[in-house]
Design a protein around this motif. Structure first.
Motif, PDB file in Angstrom:
ATOM      1  N   GLN A  34      37.068 -14.440  12.217  1.00 28.26           N
ATOM      2  CA  GLN A  34      38.554 -14.352  11.982  1.00 28.26           C
ATOM      3  C   GLN A  34      39.400 -14.347  12.937  1.00 28.26           C
ATOM      4  N   ILE A  35      40.392 -14.900  12.700  1.00 28.76           N
ATOM      5  CA  ILE A  35      41.661 -14.785  13.782  1.00 28.76           C
ATOM      6  C   ILE A  35      42.689 -13.740  13.389  1.00 28.76           C
ATOM      7  N   VAL A  36      42.896 -12.852  14.351  1.00 32.27           N
ATOM      8  CA  VAL A  36      43.694 -11.714  14.127  1.00 32.27           C
ATOM      9  C   VAL A  36      45.006 -11.572  14.815  1.00 32.27           C
ATOM     10  N   CYS A  37      46.131 -11.447  14.133  1.00 35.55           N
ATOM     11  CA  CYS A  37      47.428 -11.047  15.129  1.00 35.55           C
ATOM     12  C   CYS A  37      48.352 -10.476  14.134  1.00 35.55           C
ATOM     13  N   GLY A  38      48.583  -9.142  14.495  1.00 36.53           N
ATOM     14  CA  GLY A  38      49.660  -8.427  13.530  1.00 36.53           C
ATOM     15  C   GLY A  38      48.999  -8.140  12.256  1.00 36.53           C
ATOM     16  N   GLN A  39      49.691  -8.726  11.060  1.00 33.94           N
ATOM     17  CA  GLN A  39      49.253  -8.463   9.802  1.00 33.94           C
ATOM     18  C   GLN A  39      48.563  -9.417   9.312  1.00 33.94           C
ATOM     19  N   LEU A 224      31.343 -14.590  27.486  1.00 34.66           N
ATOM     20  CA  LEU A 224      32.148 -15.239  26.252  1.00 34.66           C
ATOM     21  C   LEU A 224      30.833 -15.848  25.557  1.00 34.66           C
ATOM     22  N   ARG A 225      30.160 -15.117  24.515  1.00 31.05           N
ATOM     23  CA  ARG A 225      29.141 -15.838  23.690  1.00 31.05           C
ATOM     24  C   ARG A 225      29.567 -15.508  22.476  1.00 31.05           C
ATOM     25  N   SER A 226      28.751 -16.273  21.421  1.00 37.97           N
ATOM     26  CA  SER A 226      29.150 -16.359  19.897  1.00 37.97           C
ATOM     27  C   SER A 226      29.570 -14.897  19.425  1.00 37.97           C
ATOM     28  N   GLU A 227      28.926 -14.007  19.839  1.00 38.21           N
ATOM     29  CA  GLU A 227      28.923 -12.754  19.239  1.00 38.21           C
ATOM     30  C   GLU A 227      30.096 -11.771  19.645  1.00 38.21           C
ATOM     31  N   ASP A 228      30.634 -12.388  20.837  1.00 28.71           N
ATOM     32  CA  ASP A 228      31.778 -11.589  21.296  1.00 28.71           C
ATOM     33  C   ASP A 228      32.961 -11.607  20.709  1.00 28.71           C
ATOM     34  N   VAL A 229      33.957 -10.595  20.933  1.00 25.33           N
ATOM     35  CA  VAL A 229      35.251 -10.645  20.394  1.00 25.33           C
ATOM     36  C   VAL A 229      36.407 -10.813  21.567  1.00 25.33           C
ATOM     37  N   TYR A 246      40.929 -22.317  24.205  1.00 22.82           N
ATOM     38  CA  TYR A 246      40.205 -23.484  23.560  1.00 22.82           C
ATOM     39  C   TYR A 246      38.745 -23.162  23.568  1.00 22.82           C
ATOM     40  N   VAL A 247      38.064 -22.517  24.547  1.00 22.22           N
ATOM     41  CA  VAL A 247      36.511 -22.157  24.450  1.00 22.22           C
ATOM     42  C   VAL A 247      36.393 -21.316  23.116  1.00 22.22           C
ATOM     43  N   ALA A 248      37.230 -20.394  22.979  1.00 19.80           N
ATOM     44  CA  ALA A 248      36.770 -19.267  22.177  1.00 19.80           C
ATOM     45  C   ALA A 248      36.642 -20.339  20.607  1.00 19.80           C
ATOM     46  N   THR A 249      37.701 -21.028  20.544  1.00 23.41           N
ATOM     47  CA  THR A 249      37.795 -21.707  19.169  1.00 23.41           C
ATOM     48  C   THR A 249      36.723 -22.637  18.988  1.00 23.41           C
ATOM     49  N   MET A 250      36.237 -23.501  20.151  1.00 23.07           N
ATOM     50  CA  MET A 250      35.035 -24.183  20.054  1.00 23.07           C
ATOM     51  C   MET A 250      33.610 -23.294  19.804  1.00 23.07           C
ATOM     52  N   LEU A 251      33.692 -22.194  20.389  1.00 23.21           N
ATOM     53  CA  LEU A 251      32.591 -21.412  19.947  1.00 23.21           C
ATOM     54  C   LEU A 251      32.459 -20.616  18.845  1.00 23.21           C
ATOM     55  N   GLY A 252      33.692 -20.437  17.944  1.00 22.20           N
ATOM     56  CA  GLY A 252      33.825 -20.008  16.780  1.00 22.20           C
ATOM     57  C   GLY A 252      33.994 -18.257  16.726  1.00 22.20           C
ATOM     58  N   VAL A 253      34.278 -17.872  17.858  1.00 21.48           N
ATOM     59  CA  VAL A 253      34.221 -16.234  18.130  1.00 21.48           C
ATOM     60  C   VAL A 253      35.355 -15.731  17.201  1.00 21.48           C
ATOM     61  N   LYS A 254      35.302 -14.619  17.073  1.00 18.93           N
ATOM     62  CA  LYS A 254      36.743 -13.695  16.479  1.00 18.93           C
ATOM     63  C   LYS A 254      37.752 -13.556  17.858  1.00 18.93           C
ATOM     64  N   GLN A 255      38.801 -13.954  17.115  1.00 17.76           N
ATOM     65  CA  GLN A 255      39.867 -13.965  18.178  1.00 17.76           C
ATOM     66  C   GLN A 255      41.060 -12.955  17.938  1.00 17.76           C
ATOM     67  N   VAL A 256      41.392 -12.154  18.709  1.00 13.41           N
ATOM     68  CA  VAL A 256      42.573 -11.037  18.496  1.00 13.41           C
ATOM     69  C   VAL A 256      43.620 -11.439  19.292  1.00 13.41           C
TER      70      VAL A 256
END
Length: 548
Positions: A34-39, A224-229, A246-256
């Motif tokens: 997931q990508i999370v921001c507010g609602q 920052l590894r694949s299981e991180d948030v 850019y790194v987080a998106t390439m790795l596919g991690v959850k981003q808040v």
């Protein structure tokens, strides 16, 4: 040199290093993440779809290759989408520093020749006041967090979400030269107007790949590894949020994405969304640690990368006491930014928290592909003995190649074919770098120099000190003398004699000389900060000169 050049066979595809390729792996490995921001909450498939929708909106608005698109927003999912969509159509993304003065914002937008502006409701008053001064701007897209869109006198193309909803879900992103400019932003110097730096697709891809390797592959820096948030606490307008989105998106991690920074909200998001990795300048981390929500929250899951300014020992100890794993990075706006990172060797991970404090504060080891040297005032290399100091010079594939429309300043930056950082450091025999100070912040007294950073770190260790800044002030006899500004901890009493006695212990242990103890210590309610949260020593010196 007569090297052999590969001659591609007919039909061989010449793969350009373009930002669009960073989107391939996230939706493959973690499509449900997931990508999370507010609602707003959506997965990586939807992220890619929304990037395509934004690209269609931009193209329909007349934006094409070489055009500049400005973004004025808090840290958000929209900003992340712009990180990709704008450069992927061949345009240039201008990260507007919304914390600059109104005049400086106007200058940067004029200088960058912005054609389209994506503007959050909170910044509408600023843009409305500047609209007549922005002749290159042809349109605006409104960014709203609420269903009730704020009214504005600007002639907008519409509200962001409504425009995306009406746009197509597919975009055939083209190939083009990997050396095309992808992003630009402005760094404030000690004098004059902000300077524009720029980065190409090739540079950003190489920086991303290298940063992913550094943060994920080494046990000595397991950040920052694949299981991180992931949740940033560095503004997305500041050096691409250090390149981590850019790194987080390439790795596919959850981003808040937290929107506007508010310490209690940041801690709540950490707790509620399961955040494990964040980064921020020391002043932001200090505010987060001292907020109400942090007092009763278990922070031991948090891995924090700090940089932008040297952390003082008091802050690092405070984080260690909360079982936060903190690491120190080094870089600057002109370097994309990462150059070095503190690194714990296997035997060092077995040491106590007390013993690890100094190691986690180190500027660290230059990362892969970074060629780094230290030179003295005569331009000669200084020995790696942990004592000798010199200015840091660097070469690496992701350094800005100059300043936008200012070739003279760019030539000064790249004097001698090396990028001059303006930072003074020493290097240990094992290659570990330690920043001593900025060249302009070193205090010259009686023919000797004093590190303002070292004094700040030592003063910060007193339990009554919440924040501290040290600068040099003119002195008729000694040329300069150190002066300390100290913010006491709320409700705690402390005086000048107490802090001088505190510093005397470091004279006894040989960490500083007696003449390094500040001649004057002033107690203040706050310390001036720059737009990116660093101590504003230029302003402090100006204020002290005015008061003299």
């Amino acid at each position: 040199m007569n090297t052999r050049i590969i001659e591609p066979c007919a039909g061989a595809y010449q793969y350009p290093l373009l930002i669009k390729s960073l989107l391939l792996s996230g939706q493959r490995y973690a499509p449900q993440q997931q990508i999370v921001c507010g609602q707003s909450r959506y997965d990586y498939r939807q992220l890619n779809e929304r990037i395509a929708r934004l690209a269609n909106v931009l193209t329909d608005a007349g934006i094409g290759p070489g055009d500049t698109v400005a973004v004025m927003d808090w840290d958000s999912h929209r900003y992340l989408e712009a990180y990709f969509a704008v450069p992927m159509i061949g345009a240039v993304l201008h990260h507007v520093n919304v914390r600059l003065s109104t005049d400086q914002i106007a200058y940067t937008m004029q200088h960058a020749e912005d054609r389209l502006v994506l503007v959050h409701d909170d910044f509408l008053p600023v843009v409305e006041a500047l609209a007549d001064q922005l002749p290159s701007v042809e349109g605006y897209i409104q960014l709203s967090d609420d269903a009730q869109v704020a009214g504005t006198s600007l002639k907008t193309l519409g509200e962001y979400e409504a425009l995306l909803e009406a746009a197509g879900t597919h975009y055939d992103f083209p190939d083009f030269d990997e050396n095309s400019v992808a992003t630009t932003f402005y760094t404030t110097g000690t004098t004059g107007n902000p300077k524009g730096v720029f980065f190409s697709h090739r540079q950003l891809v190489l920086h991303t790949l290298n940063m992913a390797t550094t943060l994920a592959a080494y046990e000595g820096v397991p950040l920052l590894r694949s299981e991180d948030v992931y949740m940033p606490m560095t503004p997305m307008f500041h050096v691409h949020a250090w390149g981590v989105p850019y790194v987080a998106t390439m790795l596919g991690v959850k981003q808040v994405y937290p929107g506007r920074y508010e310490p209690n909200r940041l801690v709540k998001l950490y707790r509620d969304e399961g955040v494990t990795f964040s980064h921020g300048v020391p002043t932001v981390l200090q505010m987060v640690l001292n907020c109400d929500e942090a007092r009763d929250t278990d922070l031991s899951r948090w891995k924090l990368l700090t940089g932008g300014a040297a952390p003082n020992e008091g802050l690092v100890r405070q984080m260690a006491e909360r079982d936060i794993r903190v690491y120190t990075g080094y870089g600057m706006s002109e370097t994309c930014p990462l150059l070095s990172l503190s690194y714990l060797r296997p035997e060092e991970t077995e040491l106590s928290v007390e013993q690890q404090v100094a190691m986690r504060m180190r500027t660290g080891m230059p990362i892969a592909l970074v060629d780094l040297r230290l030179i003295d005032e005569e331009g000669q290399d200084v020995p790696a003995d942990g004592v000798s100091v010199g200015e840091i010079l660097v070469r690496t594939p992701w350094l800005t190649q100059g300043y936008c429309k200012e070739p003279e300043k760019g030539a000064e930056l790249w004097s001698g074919g090396w990028l001059h950082t303006g930072d003074v450091a020493s290097m240990q025999p094992d290659g570990v770098l330690q920043i001593r100070d900025r060249i302009k912040d070193v205090i010259k007294t009686g023919g000797e120099w004093i590190s303002s950073l070292l004094l700040e770190s030592l003063i910060s260790q007193h339990p009554a000190v919440a924040n501290v800044a040290v600068v040099g002030v003119p002195d008729e006899r000694w040329d300069e003398r150190p002066l300390a500004l100290v913010v006491p901890v709320d409700g705690v009493s402390v005086d000048t004699d107490t802090l001088k006695q505190h510093l005397a212990q470091f004279v006894d242990t040989g960490q500083i000389n007696k003449w390094a103890i500040p001649s004057e210590i002033r107690f203040v309610e706050s310390i001036p900060m720059t737009s990116v949260g660093k101590i504003n020593k230029k302003l402090i010196r100006e204020q002290l000169t005015t008061q003299a």
